[in-house]
Enzyme design. Structure first.
Site, mmCIF file in Angstrom:
data_model
loop_
_atom_site.group_PDB
_atom_site.id
_atom_site.type_symbol
_atom_site.label_atom_id
_atom_site.label_comp_id
_atom_site.label_asym_id
_atom_site.label_seq_id
_atom_site.Cartn_x
_atom_site.Cartn_y
_atom_site.Cartn_z
ATOM 1 N N GLU A 176 0.820 -1.219 0.000
ATOM 2 C CA GLU A 176 0.000 0.000 0.000
ATOM 3 C C GLU A 176 0.856 1.272 0.000
ATOM 4 O O GLU A 176 1.198 1.804 1.047
ATOM 5 C CB GLU A 176 -0.929 0.011 1.226
ATOM 6 C CG GLU A 176 -1.863 1.215 1.245
ATOM 7 C CD GLU A 176 -2.821 1.252 2.445
ATOM 8 O OE1 GLU A 176 -2.747 0.362 3.313
ATOM 9 O OE2 GLU A 176 -3.622 2.181 2.511
ATOM 10 N N LYS A 218 -2.352 -1.872 -3.325
ATOM 11 C CA LYS A 218 -3.420 -1.032 -2.756
ATOM 12 C C LYS A 218 -3.013 0.432 -2.885
ATOM 13 O O LYS A 218 -2.378 0.991 -1.987
ATOM 14 C CB LYS A 218 -3.649 -1.420 -1.287
ATOM 15 C CG LYS A 218 -4.684 -0.554 -0.577
ATOM 16 C CD LYS A 218 -5.169 -1.185 0.715
ATOM 17 C CE LYS A 218 -5.969 -0.204 1.536
ATOM 18 N NZ LYS A 218 -6.692 -0.824 2.646
HETATM 19 P P1 13P Z 1 -8.844 4.470 4.009
HETATM 20 O O1 13P Z 1 -9.761 3.757 3.062
HETATM 21 O O2 13P Z 1 -9.565 5.169 5.115
HETATM 22 O O3 13P Z 1 -7.831 5.321 3.311
HETATM 23 O O4 13P Z 1 -8.003 3.362 4.751
HETATM 24 C C1 13P Z 1 -7.422 2.352 4.014
HETATM 25 C C2 13P Z 1 -6.313 1.795 4.765
HETATM 26 O O5 13P Z 1 -6.170 0.607 4.870
HETATM 27 C C3 13P Z 1 -5.347 2.737 5.379
HETATM 28 O O6 13P Z 1 -4.146 2.089 5.596
#
Ligand code: 13P
Length: 342
Positions: A176, A218
């Protein structure tokens, strides 16, 4: 990992991220007028995981260490959070990074920590039932100096090291890299920075020998900054996001699940819808499954409705399921703002 991947990327479903750190979860509880306590976090997460029909549109949940080790009240007994997730037919994921810290010499920039001792922690999480993991690195934008190359490269390197350790431990990594929404920057600037960050992440993943076939990306959607006077339409967001992904995400990657990053529930759904509608056009096929892995855009309305009242549990779960169903519709390109007011 292959079974987990297939289960997570099953068509028509997305992920529920409920892995906020203790501090962030407390901030969200406090903003909703709730006491920021361990009991409240426990009750909130039991409410989410115990939502009947969650598995209709959710394939996996990302938990925080605190939750994975906790027993939750499922309405009949105290059971482990992992058991609750399994009962709901959900794959269990775990956030394994230890949060963002100042990057020395680069005022205001952050690097994510948590690599030291990660291998034995991953083994322990597997023993507790986790089958996939998540690590988030962040870059902020200003028009002059941020993000620095140092910030991009430090976070990309950490993400790749984490992903390699996960695969060695048999946990599917969710990678991510997030470009934050704060700031007045344009859509084009967000695209430029997102391309640079993702490009660096994939170069590091390849350098570290990570199997691209066994991970899920992500990313953020490409959107104008919160303070930008010119806010883009869902179609513009979708076009910029897909152009960015096509340029830098290898076709070997099986899935891309977007974070919501602070967008409202309806905003995130309409942009996800535009992304899926565009890829359904002839000649616009994508090599990856596109889906969602939202925290705020799924949880926020339910948290407001709940207000910590046992009597509001059913209404809060209905609010959560409403957002889940809106996003499932968006995956088919069938979401419209009218769905918000049935
Ligand atoms: P948000 O969808 O609130 O951005 O959170 C996703 C997430 O996993 C943050 O690390």
């Amino acid at each position: 990992m292959i079974d987990t991947l297939r289960a997570l990327l099953v068509p028509g479903k997305g992920l529920l991220a409920m892995d906020e750190s203790v501090g962030t979860c407390n901030q969200r509880l406090a903003a909703a007028g709730l006491a920021p306590t361990a009991e409240m976090r426990q009750a909130w997460r039991a409410l989410l995981l115990g939502t009947p029909q969650l598995g209709e549109g959710i394939s996996g949940v990302i938990l925080h260490d605190e939750t994975l080790r906790q027993s939750l009240d499922n309405g009949r007994a105290l059971v482990s959070a992992a058991q609750m997730a399994t009962d709901a037919g959900l794959q269990i994921g775990i956030k394994v990074d230890l949060g963002t810290h100042e990057l020395p010499g680069h005022a205001g920039e952050k690097v994510t920590e948590g690599l030291d001792g990660l291998a034995p922690r991953l083994q322990a999480y597997r023993g507790l039932g986790a089958r996939f993991a998540k690590w988030r690195g962040v870059c902020s934008i200003d028009d002059l100096t941020r993000p620095s190359l140092a910030c991009i490269e430090a976070n990309a390197h950490a993400l790749a090291r984490y992903a390699g350790l996960c695969q060695a431990a048999g946990l599917l990594p969710i990678v991510e890299p997030e470009v934050l929404m704060a700031g007045p920057h344009s859509l084009a600037r967000c695209q430029q920075v997102t391309e640079a960050l993702l490009g660096s992440v994939f170069s590091q993943l390849q350098r570290q020998g990570v199997a691209l076939e066994l991970l899920i990306l992500k990313p953020n959607m490409v959107i104008s900054g919160l303070g930008c006077p010119q806010q883009s339409s869902p179609a513009e967001v979708a076009r910029a996001t897909l152009q960015c992904l096509r340029r830098v995400v290898p076709a070997a990657v099986p899935g891309v699940v977007f974070l919501s990053g602070g967008q409202s529930g309806p905003q995130a759904s309409s942009r996800l819808n535009a992304l899926n509608a565009q890829q359904a056009m002839p000649d616009a096929r994508l090599p990856w499954v596109l889906s969602f892995s939202f925290a705020r855009a799924l949880q926020h309305p339910a948290l407001e409705v709940w207000a910590g009242q046992a009597s509001q549990q059913g209404a809060a779960r209905a609010a959560l399921m409403h957002r889940v169903r809106c996003n499932v519709a968006a995956l088919r390109g069938q979401y419209s703002p009218e769905l918000e007011h049935p």
